[in-house]
Design an enzyme around this catalytic site. Structure first.
Site, short mmCIF file in Angstrom:
data_model
loop_
_atom_site.label_atom_id
_atom_site.label_comp_id
_atom_site.label_asym_id
_atom_site.label_seq_id
_atom_site.Cartn_x
_atom_site.Cartn_y
_atom_site.Cartn_z
N TYR A 107 61.76 58.35 27.44
CA TYR A 107 62.20 59.09 28.60
C TYR A 107 62.60 60.54 28.14
CZ TYR A 107 62.43 59.69 33.51
OH TYR A 107 62.26 60.07 34.95
N ARG A 160 56.98 68.05 40.68
CA ARG A 160 58.37 68.50 40.02
C ARG A 160 58.76 67.70 38.97
NH1 ARG A 160 61.61 70.19 45.65
NH2 ARG A 160 60.24 71.77 46.45
N LYS A 178 59.46 55.78 33.13
CA LYS A 178 60.56 54.89 33.84
C LYS A 178 60.30 53.36 34.09
CE LYS A 178 62.18 58.50 37.10
NZ LYS A 178 62.35 58.51 38.76
#
Length: 235
Positions: A107, A160, A178
């Site tokens: 991540y 975004r 995630k």
């Protein structure tokens, strides 16, 4: 019907009709060199794997050694994504046992570079890609029995992404990353987790002009058309 033990340390088994190379090609069932002698006989794997049987800890040590030999975190990210797409059990064991070291690769911050390079790194589909041009097929896609076990989803439209802005289809790296952490750190069964990219186009000119870009090459739809597409998804 033969059964395949998913985790050598677990007591449960999963029924499967997959055999030989087809079993090895399924990332959720493939255990690589961790298949026991009995399993290799039952599933026709003798000759398709090296003869030595290794346990999951041996496999983790081998993969960790290889990962540490790469020169950049993006290379490590690509290596882990490929491992996830070929042997989920080993991927999650490696991640769970080395969270502090690997979290910044799976991540943030490395996932940002992974998103920017997503089209170039793309090898095997994971999750769902729902696009405006195929909006009339959304209900049929979601009704596929493959997704009956889904309990957790992470969805994005790629606009975004961290501090990078509009990454279009590259934003799919965020749901994938995630959910990997939800499994490694929270114990969520990866078979019940589904990353989803809602492709409404992109205003990223680099993507629009990239012949290798895997998303819908169209300016991002907005307003009523966007709202209608999202409504179709959540209906």
């Amino acid at each position: 019907m033969p059964t395949n033990t998913r985790d050598p340390k677990a007591t449960c088994t999963l029924p499967t009709e997959l055999f030989g190379y087809r079993l090895l090609a399924d990332p959720r069932l493939n255990k690589g060199t961790a298949f026991t002698e009995e399993e290799r006989t039952a599933f026709g794997l003798h000759g398709l794997l090296p003869p030595t049987v290794f346990n999951i800890d041996d496999q983790v040590r081998r993969r960790l050694q290889v990962l540490r030999e790469f020169h950049t975190d993006l290379e490590r990210y690509a290596f882990l994504r490929e491992l996830q797409d070929t042997n989920e059990m080993l991927f999650y064991a490696l991640l769970a046992q080395n969270v502090e070291e690997l979290l910044p690769i799976v991540y943030t911050p490395t996932v940002g570079a992974g998103c920017k390079s997503f089209s170039r790194l793309f090898r095997k589909p994971r999750g769902l890609f729902l696009s405006v041009p195929h909006r009339d097929r959304i209900r049929d896609i979601l009704a596929n029995p493959l997704f009956d076990m889904t309990e957790v989803i992470v969805a994005t439209d790629g606009e975004r992404i961290l501090g990078l802005g509009d990454q279009g289809a590259g934003g799919m790296g965020i749901p994938i990353g995630k959910l990997a952490l939800y499994t490694a750190c929270g114990g969520i069964d990866p078979a019940t987790a589904l990353p989803i990219f809602l492709d409404v186009g992109t205003d990223n000119e680099e993507n629009l002009n990239d012949p290798l870009y895997i998303g819908w090459r169209h300016k991002r739809v907005r307003g009523a058309e966007y709202d209608s597409f999202i409504a179709e998804f959540i209906a």
